[in-house]
Motif scaffolding. Structure first.
Motif, PDB file in Angstrom:
ATOM      1  N   SER A   1     -63.212  28.686  11.023  1.00 35.40           N
ATOM      2  CA  SER A   1     -63.450  27.907  12.256  1.00 35.40           C
ATOM      3  C   SER A   1     -64.211  26.642  11.879  1.00 35.40           C
ATOM      4  CB  SER A   1     -64.253  28.735  13.263  1.00 35.40           C
ATOM      5  OG  SER A   1     -63.646  29.980  13.516  1.00 35.40           O
ATOM      6  N   ASP A   2     -63.547  25.770  11.117  1.00 38.10           N
ATOM      7  CA  ASP A   2     -64.246  24.641  10.496  1.00 38.10           C
ATOM      8  C   ASP A   2     -64.853  23.687  11.515  1.00 38.10           C
ATOM      9  OD1 ASP A   2     -63.383  25.844   8.246  1.00 38.10           O
ATOM     10  OD2 ASP A   2     -61.956  24.278   7.652  1.00 38.10           O
ATOM     11  N   GLY A   3     -64.256  23.603  12.682  1.00 41.37           N
ATOM     12  CA  GLY A   3     -64.788  22.697  13.701  1.00 41.37           C
ATOM     13  C   GLY A   3     -66.065  23.220  14.341  1.00 41.37           C
ATOM     14  N   HIS A   4     -66.447  24.462  13.998  1.00 45.00           N
ATOM     15  CA  HIS A   4     -67.593  25.093  14.665  1.00 45.00           C
ATOM     16  C   HIS A   4     -68.703  25.505  13.708  1.00 45.00           C
ATOM     17  CE1 HIS A   4     -66.051  25.216  18.707  1.00 45.00           C
ATOM     18  NE2 HIS A   4     -64.918  25.733  18.303  1.00 45.00           N
ATOM     19  N   GLY A   5     -68.588  25.119  12.432  1.00 40.08           N
ATOM     20  CA  GLY A   5     -69.588  25.533  11.466  1.00 40.08           C
ATOM     21  C   GLY A   5     -70.507  24.379  11.103  1.00 40.08           C
ATOM     22  N   VAL A   6     -70.671  24.197   9.796  1.00 40.87           N
ATOM     23  CA  VAL A   6     -71.634  23.208   9.309  1.00 40.87           C
ATOM     24  C   VAL A   6     -71.238  21.790   9.745  1.00 40.87           C
ATOM     25  CG1 VAL A   6     -70.494  22.823   7.071  1.00 40.87           C
ATOM     26  CG2 VAL A   6     -72.982  22.563   7.259  1.00 40.87           C
ATOM     27  N   SER A   7     -69.975  21.615  10.095  1.00 44.74           N
ATOM     28  CA  SER A   7     -69.536  20.286  10.535  1.00 44.74           C
ATOM     29  C   SER A   7     -70.254  19.861  11.815  1.00 44.74           C
ATOM     30  CB  SER A   7     -68.024  20.263  10.770  1.00 44.74           C
ATOM     31  OG  SER A   7     -67.680  21.060  11.888  1.00 44.74           O
ATOM     32  N   ARG A   8     -70.796  20.826  12.545  1.00 40.37           N
ATOM     33  CA  ARG A   8     -71.528  20.491  13.770  1.00 40.37           C
ATOM     34  C   ARG A   8     -72.986  20.113  13.506  1.00 40.37           C
ATOM     35  NH1 ARG A   8     -68.635  20.157  18.805  1.00 40.37           N
ATOM     36  NH2 ARG A   8     -66.770  21.402  18.489  1.00 40.37           N
ATOM     37  N   LEU A   9     -73.448  20.359  12.290  1.00 41.62           N
ATOM     38  CA  LEU A   9     -74.878  20.180  12.027  1.00 41.62           C
ATOM     39  C   LEU A   9     -75.379  18.763  12.330  1.00 41.62           C
ATOM     40  CD1 LEU A   9     -77.452  21.629  11.049  1.00 41.62           C
ATOM     41  CD2 LEU A   9     -76.924  20.814   8.744  1.00 41.62           C
ATOM     42  N   PRO A  10     -74.638  17.720  11.888  1.00 36.92           N
ATOM     43  CA  PRO A  10     -75.152  16.373  12.193  1.00 36.92           C
ATOM     44  C   PRO A  10     -75.342  16.152  13.694  1.00 36.92           C
ATOM     45  CG  PRO A  10     -73.416  16.266  10.527  1.00 36.92           C
ATOM     46  CD  PRO A  10     -73.441  17.689  11.024  1.00 36.92           C
ATOM     47  N   GLN A  11     -74.383  16.636  14.484  1.00 36.87           N
ATOM     48  CA  GLN A  11     -74.489  16.490  15.937  1.00 36.87           C
ATOM     49  C   GLN A  11     -75.670  17.293  16.496  1.00 36.87           C
ATOM     50  OE1 GLN A  11     -71.138  18.098  18.096  1.00 36.87           O
ATOM     51  NE2 GLN A  11     -71.634  16.966  19.963  1.00 36.87           N
ATOM     52  N   TYR A  12     -75.823  18.526  16.022  1.00 39.39           N
ATOM     53  CA  TYR A  12     -76.936  19.359  16.505  1.00 39.39           C
ATOM     54  C   TYR A  12     -78.284  18.698  16.177  1.00 39.39           C
ATOM     55  CZ  TYR A  12     -73.711  23.415  17.127  1.00 39.39           C
ATOM     56  OH  TYR A  12     -72.717  24.278  17.502  1.00 39.39           O
ATOM     57  N   VAL A  13     -78.406  18.198  14.956  1.00 36.20           N
ATOM     58  CA  VAL A  13     -79.666  17.573  14.531  1.00 36.20           C
ATOM     59  C   VAL A  13     -79.952  16.329  15.379  1.00 36.20           C
ATOM     60  CG1 VAL A  13     -80.736  16.265  12.637  1.00 36.20           C
ATOM     61  CG2 VAL A  13     -79.661  18.499  12.187  1.00 36.20           C
ATOM     62  N   ARG A  14     -78.886  15.546  15.602  1.00 37.93           N
ATOM     63  CA  ARG A  14     -79.026  14.333  16.415  1.00 37.93           C
ATOM     64  C   ARG A  14     -79.508  14.698  17.822  1.00 37.93           C
ATOM     65  NH1 ARG A  14     -73.623  12.611  16.197  1.00 37.93           N
ATOM     66  NH2 ARG A  14     -73.391  13.006  18.439  1.00 37.93           N
ATOM     67  N   ARG A  15     -78.887  15.773  18.372  1.00 40.84           N
ATOM     68  CA  ARG A  15     -79.203  16.205  19.739  1.00 40.84           C
ATOM     69  C   ARG A  15     -80.647  16.753  19.817  1.00 40.84           C
ATOM     70  NH1 ARG A  15     -77.736  18.323  24.700  1.00 40.84           N
ATOM     71  NH2 ARG A  15     -76.254  16.756  25.338  1.00 40.84           N
ATOM     72  N   ILE A  16     -81.038  17.480  18.797  1.00 42.98           N
ATOM     73  CA  ILE A  16     -82.407  18.011  18.802  1.00 42.98           C
ATOM     74  C   ILE A  16     -83.409  16.854  18.742  1.00 42.98           C
ATOM     75  CG2 ILE A  16     -84.106  19.283  17.430  1.00 42.98           C
ATOM     76  CD1 ILE A  16     -81.742  21.215  16.681  1.00 42.98           C
ATOM     77  N   LYS A  17     -83.111  15.887  17.873  1.00 37.18           N
ATOM     78  CA  LYS A  17     -84.024  14.744  17.757  1.00 37.18           C
ATOM     79  C   LYS A  17     -84.096  13.950  19.053  1.00 37.18           C
ATOM     80  CE  LYS A  17     -84.029  13.491  12.876  1.00 37.18           C
ATOM     81  NZ  LYS A  17     -83.514  12.465  11.938  1.00 37.18           N
ATOM     82  N   ALA A  18     -82.987  13.891  19.780  1.00 43.29           N
ATOM     83  CA  ALA A  18     -82.954  13.142  21.039  1.00 43.29           C
ATOM     84  C   ALA A  18     -83.561  13.931  22.189  1.00 43.29           C
ATOM     85  CB  ALA A  18     -81.516  12.750  21.384  1.00 43.29           C
ATOM     86  N   GLY A  19     -83.956  15.161  21.919  1.00 36.91           N
ATOM     87  CA  GLY A  19     -84.535  15.990  22.980  1.00 36.91           C
ATOM     88  C   GLY A  19     -83.487  16.717  23.813  1.00 36.91           C
ATOM     89  N   GLY A  20     -82.238  16.751  23.349  1.00 34.75           N
ATOM     90  CA  GLY A  20     -81.164  17.383  24.118  1.00 34.75           C
ATOM     91  C   GLY A  20     -81.115  18.897  24.007  1.00 34.75           C
ATOM     92  N   PHE A  21     -81.731  19.455  22.970  1.00 35.94           N
ATOM     93  CA  PHE A  21     -81.867  20.913  22.840  1.00 35.94           C
ATOM     94  C   PHE A  21     -83.354  21.252  22.856  1.00 35.94           C
ATOM     95  CE2 PHE A  21     -77.905  21.572  19.879  1.00 35.94           C
ATOM     96  CZ  PHE A  21     -77.070  21.637  20.974  1.00 35.94           C
TER      97      PHE A  21
END
Lengths: 344, 344
Positions: free
Chosen positions: A33-53
């Motif tokens: 499930s390549d679209g759902h693994g480590v490929s999401r990390l940059p987006q998750y990190v960006r979102r955490i930094k922006a206060g979205g998570f």
């Protein structure tokens, strides 16, 4: 997995939470499930930094009955919310025959099959429904993007055979497949997308001008539209989560609370009869399917879950391939966070 | 309805059972499920006379837990079994949040939506799954008919709007549609069926030489195949009913016990939050869909269930049209049983 964990810890997740999310993201990569693994990390990190998570969520039960619950994820990472939801559903199914748990204020949780398969170890069937995190699907005949590719997953235990695991978007093609085609400079087959005049759209670079076709395509797309709607109601509206125009496109928004909703059900096979007999029936069915006479030119008949299993075996031994563009993005994440690069 | 009831009484059903089945068959006709109403009467009567249905069944619970049950239909008419199953699911959902009841030794019960809609009056969501009574679908890439058009139905209460009611076969076209095309001498659209070489089959008179395409068609039929399989496992295997090669083609067999399986779930919305709020959310969603901008040439956007509702309104006032060929078959039934003809 260690890399993901370090990155998530670096942006503020507690160690145990970072390990849990990293484990589930790595499991997604392992099964292909390549679209759902480590490929999401940059987006998750960006979102955490922006206060979205929320990195320190107070995940808590807001409604509970003998067989059902609604879990408020407090805007934490969806993986943490839905793992907890699956555990609750399993406990309830043990006591009453079935457990059904909805989430609210959850987030993107990776592939649906991760959670649908959790009940398997307890001789239970798992069902999972989710509201996708971006609307790419209009109602049948319409142009307003009011639905996501709302996925459904189901996992059924077998005996000697592998479990049957279905995990599918309710569109002909998942949006990730369109993005992959664009990256590769390929055209899409007719039937994946249409433009705003209802004509086939095959250039993935023009995806923003069109919409996905629901499962069933031009002939029977009203069925996929109906499924996407029902799944959205079960996974979103029922639990007080976003659905329809409330859904936030988290690919273009890093800081809004998404109020993502998912639902998981665990069905305790022992409550319906003899577990060993059930498993033998599933084995027999899988073998009948596999051994069916084939259409000329078809090499093999697949049962849902077999491809993921083969990928998992292959990658467990041979490692997970990481495309150069993704590796560069992950290196960037590592450098930004001051952690070791993947592979260092 | 009185006619159906008289016919069923004449072949041995107790009065109350005959009335119950007749009421459900008439409800199918009223909502436009023409393939599941009075048109089935000649077949049902033939089957009862051949001993294929038990007219005095002892419908009984074989497994029961707080939220689940398996109901043995004792080979009675499926309508009786699944009405009872729906009532049980509703009672369980009232107590625990969700009820899920499987049938075994049930029979054809008419349209899935009849039962999925039963929980609506209790402010509950209904889900219904069934194993179809004839296999017309091979596994993806295969030629052996191991699956039926296993339908799924879902019914969601709304507030001021009509409930959302989805009722769909997991093939592109239901087999009844193929039969209708044959009767009318029309050709089928490409995408409904393929022949044994995998080529499109458009002549409905050659239907026996081919197979239905699963939902998703040539592009994504593996998804419809997966759905048909999961529905069969949930509705059949889980409850100890027939699935796969155990399924009897009841169009060509009047006397074997079919061991038909269905499953119904009732989900109590009150267990998940405020019912009025839920209904307002559904209303808003329905209106957003209906008012969506449309593809040029599209007159109206339909929400699942609206067509059936409009047919029901029209037929409640204007009566149910009966095609001449069906009327002749029903007259034959009447004459054989010594009851008044329909319309006499």
């Amino acid at each position: 997995m260690a890399f993901i964990q370090q990155a998530l810890t670096a942006v503020g997740l507690p160690d145990t939470d970072a390990a849990e999310v990293a484990g589930l993201m790595a499991a997604a990569d392992l099964q292909g499930s390549d679209g759902h693994g480590v490929s999401r990390l940059p987006q998750y990190v960006r979102r955490i930094k922006a206060g979205g998570f929320n990195v320190r969520p107070n995940i808590h039960v807001v409604h509970e009955h003998a067989s059902t619950a609604v879990l408020n994820g407090d805007n934490g990472m969806g993986h943490l919310v839905m793992k907890r939801a699956a555990e609750m559903a399993i406990e309830k199914a043990r006591a009453t025959g079935i457990g059904w748990v909805n989430s609210q204020f959850s987030n993107h949780a990776g592939p649906a099959s991760l959670y649908a398969t959790m009940p398997l170890a307890h001789d239970m069937i798992g069902l999972y429904f989710a509201v996708g995190n971006a609307n790419h699907l209009p109602p049948w005949g319409g142009l307003d993007m009011l639905l996501s590719t709302n996925p459904i997953a189901a996992a059924i235990p077998a005996g000697d055979e592998r479990p049957i695991v279905l995990d599918m978007a309710t569109t002909v093609a998942a949006y990730g497949k369109v993005k992959t085609k664009a990256l590769r400079g390929e055209t899409m087959p007719q039937g994946w997308m249409i433009d705003r005049k209802g004509q086939p759209l095959t250039d993935p670079k023009r995806a923003d001008e069109g919409m996905l076709l629901p499962l069933g395509g031009m002939e029977a797309g009203y069925k996929g539209y109906g499924l996407a709607m029902i799944i959205g109601l079960l996974a979103g509206t029922l639990g007080g989560a976003a659905m329809g125009r409330e859904v936030i496109d988290f690919n273009h928004d890093d800081d809004s609370v998404t109020n993502t909703g998912q639902a998981i059900a665990a069905i305790n096979i022992a409550a319906f009869g003899d577990v060993a007999l059930f498993k033998r029936s599933v084995d027999a069915l899988v073998r009948d399917f596999r051994n069916s006479e084939r259409i000329p030119g078809v090499d093999r008949i697949w049962v849902p879950g077999e491809r993921s299993h083969e990928t998992r075996m292959k990658r467990t031994n041979g490692g997970i391939p990481v495309a150069p563009a993704l590796l560069r993005a992950l290196d960037q994440v590592a450098d930004d966070l001051g952690i070791s690069r993947l592979g260092d």
